[in-house]
Scaffold this motif. Structure first.
Motif, short mmCIF file in Angstrom:
data_model
loop_
_atom_site.label_atom_id
_atom_site.label_comp_id
_atom_site.label_asym_id
_atom_site.label_seq_id
_atom_site.Cartn_x
_atom_site.Cartn_y
_atom_site.Cartn_z
N GLY A 158 0.80 -1.22 0.00
CA GLY A 158 0.00 0.00 0.00
C GLY A 158 0.83 1.26 0.00
O GLY A 158 2.06 1.24 -0.17
N ASP A 159 0.18 2.37 0.20
CA ASP A 159 0.82 3.68 0.21
C ASP A 159 1.85 3.76 1.34
O ASP A 159 1.52 3.46 2.50
CB ASP A 159 -0.24 4.77 0.40
CG ASP A 159 0.38 6.14 0.50
OD1 ASP A 159 0.89 6.63 -0.51
OD2 ASP A 159 0.35 6.72 1.61
N PRO A 160 3.09 4.14 1.05
CA PRO A 160 4.14 4.18 2.09
C PRO A 160 3.79 5.09 3.26
O PRO A 160 4.10 4.75 4.42
CB PRO A 160 5.37 4.69 1.33
CG PRO A 160 5.13 4.30 -0.10
CD PRO A 160 3.65 4.42 -0.30
N GLU A 161 3.17 6.23 2.99
CA GLU A 161 2.81 7.13 4.09
C GLU A 161 1.77 6.50 4.99
O GLU A 161 1.82 6.63 6.22
CB GLU A 161 2.30 8.46 3.52
CG GLU A 161 3.36 9.31 2.85
CD GLU A 161 2.83 10.66 2.43
OE1 GLU A 161 1.66 10.97 2.75
OE2 GLU A 161 3.58 11.41 1.79
N PHE A 162 0.80 5.80 4.38
CA PHE A 162 -0.20 5.10 5.19
C PHE A 162 0.46 4.01 6.02
O PHE A 162 0.12 3.81 7.19
CB PHE A 162 -1.28 4.50 4.30
CG PHE A 162 -2.29 3.68 5.07
CD1 PHE A 162 -3.34 4.30 5.72
CD2 PHE A 162 -2.18 2.30 5.13
CE1 PHE A 162 -4.26 3.57 6.46
CE2 PHE A 162 -3.10 1.55 5.84
CZ PHE A 162 -4.14 2.18 6.50
N GLN A 163 1.42 3.31 5.44
CA GLN A 163 2.14 2.27 6.18
C GLN A 163 2.79 2.85 7.44
O GLN A 163 2.70 2.27 8.52
CB GLN A 163 3.23 1.65 5.30
CG GLN A 163 2.74 0.73 4.22
CD GLN A 163 3.90 0.20 3.40
OE1 GLN A 163 5.00 -0.01 3.92
NE2 GLN A 163 3.66 -0.02 2.11
N GLN A 164 3.45 3.99 7.28
CA GLN A 164 4.13 4.60 8.41
C GLN A 164 3.14 4.99 9.50
O GLN A 164 3.39 4.75 10.70
CB GLN A 164 4.92 5.83 7.95
CG GLN A 164 6.12 5.50 7.07
CD GLN A 164 7.13 4.61 7.78
OE1 GLN A 164 7.42 4.78 8.96
NE2 GLN A 164 7.66 3.64 7.05
#
Length: 251
Positions: free
Chosen positions: A146-152
Motif C-alpha cells: 500500500g501507500d508508504p505514508e499510510f504504512q508509516q
C-alpha cells in the motif's frame, strides 16, 4: 451539539445492521442509529419503498436485495469475487483448507469470499468480516503493497493484540512488511487464534497495483509452508490475469 445532516441520518439507519444484527425492529433501528422513533420510521419507510430494506411478516426489517444489486457493481466486491472464484476453488481443491479473498478498507481487511476447509482450525472469518491489517496474512500483503505514508502511520498507531503472538511492535511489523515485498508472500502465524497459520499473496489489477489478497489458512501445528506458497501464488497469479494484469516481460 451539531445537528446531523439528512444523509448522515439515512446512512445511520443502514449502519444499524451488521453481522451480529441482521434483523432489527423499528425500535432497534431507532436505538442503534441514535434517532427518534419518528425520524427512524420516516427513513425506514423511504428505504423500504426503494428496496434497500425489506420488512417480513413479523414486522422485522432486513437488508434488501436492492443493496445487493448495487454491491454487485463494486469492482472490489462481487465483481472481483466472480473473477476470482474459479481460482479460489482450484486452491481449495489443491489444499482442502480454508481459502480467503480480501480487500482493504482503511486500516482493516474485508473478506469478500471464503471457502471453508476440512480442518478444525479456529478461523473467525465470514464474508463481510473485518480484521486489522497487521493481524492477518491478507492484511500484511495489502499493507506491504500500500501507500508508504499510510504504512508509516499504521505502524506507528496502536496495534491491537488478539493472542500472545500478535505482532504489536512497530519495528517488527515494518520488517515483516519488507519481507513480504521481498518474497511476494506473507506468512502470518497464530495472530488471530493460537492454532492457525495463513499464507497470502497479492492480487493485482490491470495497472499492476495490488487490489486484493488471497490466502489459505491451515492448522499451525502441521503447516507445510513450502508446499502452500506456490499454490497460493498460482491462485493469486490466475486472479490477477483475470483482472487484465500481465506480468512484465523479462528484459
Amino acid at each position: 451539539m451539531t445537528a446531523r445532516s439528512a444523509p448522515d441520518r439515512l446512512l445511520s439507519v443502514l449502519a444499524a445492521f451488521d453481522h451480529e444484527h441482521p434483523a432489527l425492529s423499528l425500535t432497534d433501528i431507532s436505538r442503534r442509529a441514535g434517532l427518534t422513533l419518528t425520524t427512524a420510521h420516516r427513513l425506514v419507510a423511504a428505504l423500504t419503498e426503494w428496496g434497500a430494506l425489506e420488512r417480513d411478516e413479523s414486522g422485522v426489517y432486513h437488508v434488501g436485495l436492492r443493496l445487493w444489486e448495487l454491491a454487485a457493481l463494486a469492482p472490489r466486491g462481487l465483481a472481483l469475487r466472480q473473477l476470482a472464484l474459479p481460482y479460489l476453488e482450484d486452491l481449495y481443491e489443491a489444499t482442502h483448507e480454508n481459502v480467503q479473498l480480501a480487500v482493504q478498507d482503511g486500516g482493516e481487511v474485508v473478506y469478500i469470499e471464503w471457502i471453508s476447509g476440512r480442518s478444525a482450525v479456529g478461523v473467525h472469518i465470514r464474508v463481510g468480516a473485518r480484521w486489522p491489517l497487521h493481524a492477518t496474512g491478507v492484511g500484511l500483503v495489502l499493507l506491504a503493497h500500500g501507500d508508504p505514508e499510510f504504512q508509516q502511520r499504521y505502524c506507528a498507531g496502536p496495534l491491537a493484540s488478539f493472542t500472545p503472538y500478535t505482532v504489536t511492535d512497530p519495528a517488527r511489523l515494518r520488517r515483516m512488511l519488507a519481507e513480504v515485498r521481498r518474497t511476494g508472500v506473507a506468512v502470518s502465524t497464530r495472530q488471530i487464534t493460537d492454532d492457525a497459520l495463513s499464507v497470502a499473496a497479492p492480487v493485482r489489477g490491470p495497472d499492476g497495483a495490488v487490489l486484493a489478497a488471497v490466502s489459505v489458512v491451515v492448522p499451525q501445528s502441521d503447516a507445510q509452508v513450502p508446499v502452500l506458497v506456490p499454490a497460493v501464488r498460482l491462485a493469486a497469479l490466475g486472479i490477477s490475469r483475470a483482472t487484465g494484469w500481465r506480468p512484465p516481460k523479462d528484459p
